[in-house]
Write a protein that holds these residues in place. Structure first.
Motif, PDB file in Angstrom:
ATOM      1  N   GLN A 141       3.684  12.200 -15.324  1.00 46.94           N
ATOM      2  CA  GLN A 141       3.010  13.384 -14.796  1.00 46.94           C
ATOM      3  C   GLN A 141       2.352  13.103 -13.445  1.00 46.94           C
ATOM      4  O   GLN A 141       1.406  13.765 -13.061  1.00 46.94           O
ATOM      5  N   GLY A 142       2.831  12.113 -12.735  1.00 42.94           N
ATOM      6  CA  GLY A 142       2.252  11.780 -11.444  1.00 42.94           C
ATOM      7  C   GLY A 142       1.045  10.866 -11.579  1.00 42.94           C
ATOM      8  O   GLY A 142       0.407  10.538 -10.595  1.00 42.94           O
ATOM      9  N   ASP A 143       0.714  10.460 -12.804  1.00 45.34           N
ATOM     10  CA  ASP A 143      -0.389   9.529 -12.993  1.00 45.34           C
ATOM     11  C   ASP A 143       0.088   8.127 -12.642  1.00 45.34           C
ATOM     12  O   ASP A 143       1.262   7.814 -12.760  1.00 45.34           O
ATOM     13  N   ILE A 144      -0.840   7.302 -12.245  1.00 49.52           N
ATOM     14  CA  ILE A 144      -0.507   5.930 -11.917  1.00 49.52           C
ATOM     15  C   ILE A 144      -0.759   5.090 -13.161  1.00 49.52           C
ATOM     16  O   ILE A 144      -1.885   5.022 -13.638  1.00 49.52           O
ATOM     17  N   PRO A 145       0.269   4.489 -13.719  1.00 55.12           N
ATOM     18  CA  PRO A 145       0.075   3.733 -14.957  1.00 55.12           C
ATOM     19  C   PRO A 145      -0.727   2.461 -14.720  1.00 55.12           C
ATOM     20  O   PRO A 145      -0.558   1.790 -13.708  1.00 55.12           O
ATOM     21  N   TRP A 160       0.877  -1.162   0.000  1.00 52.88           N
ATOM     22  CA  TRP A 160       0.000   0.000   0.000  1.00 52.88           C
ATOM     23  C   TRP A 160       0.918   1.217   0.000  1.00 52.88           C
ATOM     24  O   TRP A 160       1.790   1.343   0.861  1.00 52.88           O
ATOM     25  N   GLU A 161       0.743   2.101  -0.991  1.00 53.75           N
ATOM     26  CA  GLU A 161       1.618   3.262  -1.123  1.00 53.75           C
ATOM     27  C   GLU A 161       0.793   4.510  -1.377  1.00 53.75           C
ATOM     28  O   GLU A 161      -0.143   4.487  -2.170  1.00 53.75           O
ATOM     29  N   SER A 162       1.165   5.600  -0.718  1.00 59.59           N
ATOM     30  CA  SER A 162       0.497   6.876  -0.962  1.00 59.59           C
ATOM     31  C   SER A 162       0.861   7.381  -2.346  1.00 59.59           C
ATOM     32  O   SER A 162       2.015   7.311  -2.756  1.00 59.59           O
ATOM     33  N   VAL A 163      -0.145   7.861  -3.053  1.00 61.17           N
ATOM     34  CA  VAL A 163       0.062   8.458  -4.365  1.00 61.17           C
ATOM     35  C   VAL A 163      -0.645   9.807  -4.367  1.00 61.17           C
ATOM     36  O   VAL A 163      -1.031  10.302  -3.317  1.00 61.17           O
ATOM     37  N   LYS A 164      -0.830  10.388  -5.523  1.00 66.21           N
ATOM     38  CA  LYS A 164      -1.362  11.746  -5.599  1.00 66.21           C
ATOM     39  C   LYS A 164      -2.729  11.901  -4.925  1.00 66.21           C
ATOM     40  O   LYS A 164      -3.510  10.963  -4.858  1.00 66.21           O
ATOM     41  N   ASP A 165      -2.974  13.085  -4.428  1.00 68.33           N
ATOM     42  CA  ASP A 165      -4.250  13.479  -3.825  1.00 68.33           C
ATOM     43  C   ASP A 165      -4.660  12.634  -2.622  1.00 68.33           C
ATOM     44  O   ASP A 165      -5.844  12.512  -2.323  1.00 68.33           O
ATOM     45  N   GLY A 166      -3.708  12.031  -1.941  1.00 66.25           N
ATOM     46  CA  GLY A 166      -4.017  11.260  -0.747  1.00 66.25           C
ATOM     47  C   GLY A 166      -4.548   9.864  -1.012  1.00 66.25           C
ATOM     48  O   GLY A 166      -4.909   9.136  -0.092  1.00 66.25           O
TER      49      GLY A 166
END
Length: 176
Positions: A103-107, A28-34
């Motif tokens: 761009q910070g998107d999750i592929p 479990w990893e934090s990504v953009k916008d919480g």
């Protein structure tokens, strides 16, 4: 059932456990916008599934919830990033999974980077591809869905060939 849990300095959580007789790793990893990215890996580091969990809980809270529901009693361990136990298709060195896109998107398709030559690659299991297809069925035409129903193996083979061409154009190598 023996399990291990660890937390990185950036608060990513890694859980190693057994599911249906197979070793699994869940992160479990934090990504953009919480939001939190939950990824399930095989023992060898191939991605079997991943979900984006909307903001509301931390990675540790998601992990604790999973541990409780699964009835696990994990012991604390030192955190290590998940590595694919296959070599870089270009130089043979080990590869590590890249979580975020450019761009910070999750592929949707996880991308790996070689620890040595820094080339990018991907490793797509049939299991994960079938999950992607089933979760995105609206993206396919009636003819494609008919082809999938008639001969799923051939359809998967064609989809993989299309993915190979797209990634090859971006100089992203397939890990086999």
């Amino acid at each position: 059932m023996e399990s291990n849990i660890s937390e990185s300095p950036k608060h990513a959580v890694r859980l190693e456990y057994t599911s249906d007789g197979s070793q699994r790793i869940k992160t479990w990893e934090s990504v953009k916008d919480g939001d939190v990215l939950e990824t399930v890996f095989s023992e060898g580091g191939t991605i079997l599934d991943r979900h984006l969990l909307k903001a509301g809980k931390t990675p540790k809270e998601h992990a604790e919830e999973f541990v409780e529901v699964a009835g696990l009693e994990p012991r604390e361990n030192v955190y290590e990033a998940v590595s694919l136990q296959k070599g870089c298709p270009k130089c043979g060195s080990s590869v590590s999974c890249i979580i975020e896109g450019e761009q910070g998107d999750i592929p949707v398709m996880p991308v790996y980077m070689c620890d040595s030559c820094k080339s990018k690659s991907y490793c797509l299991t049939d299991q994960y591809l079938i999950l992607l297809i089933s979760r995105n069925i609206k993206m396919f035409s009636e003819a494609e869905l008919e082809a999938y129903t008639k001969n799923p193996e051939e359809f998967i083979k064609d989809v993989k060939a299309n993915i190979n061409r797209m990634f090859a154009a971006k100089h992203i190598y397939e890990i086999k």
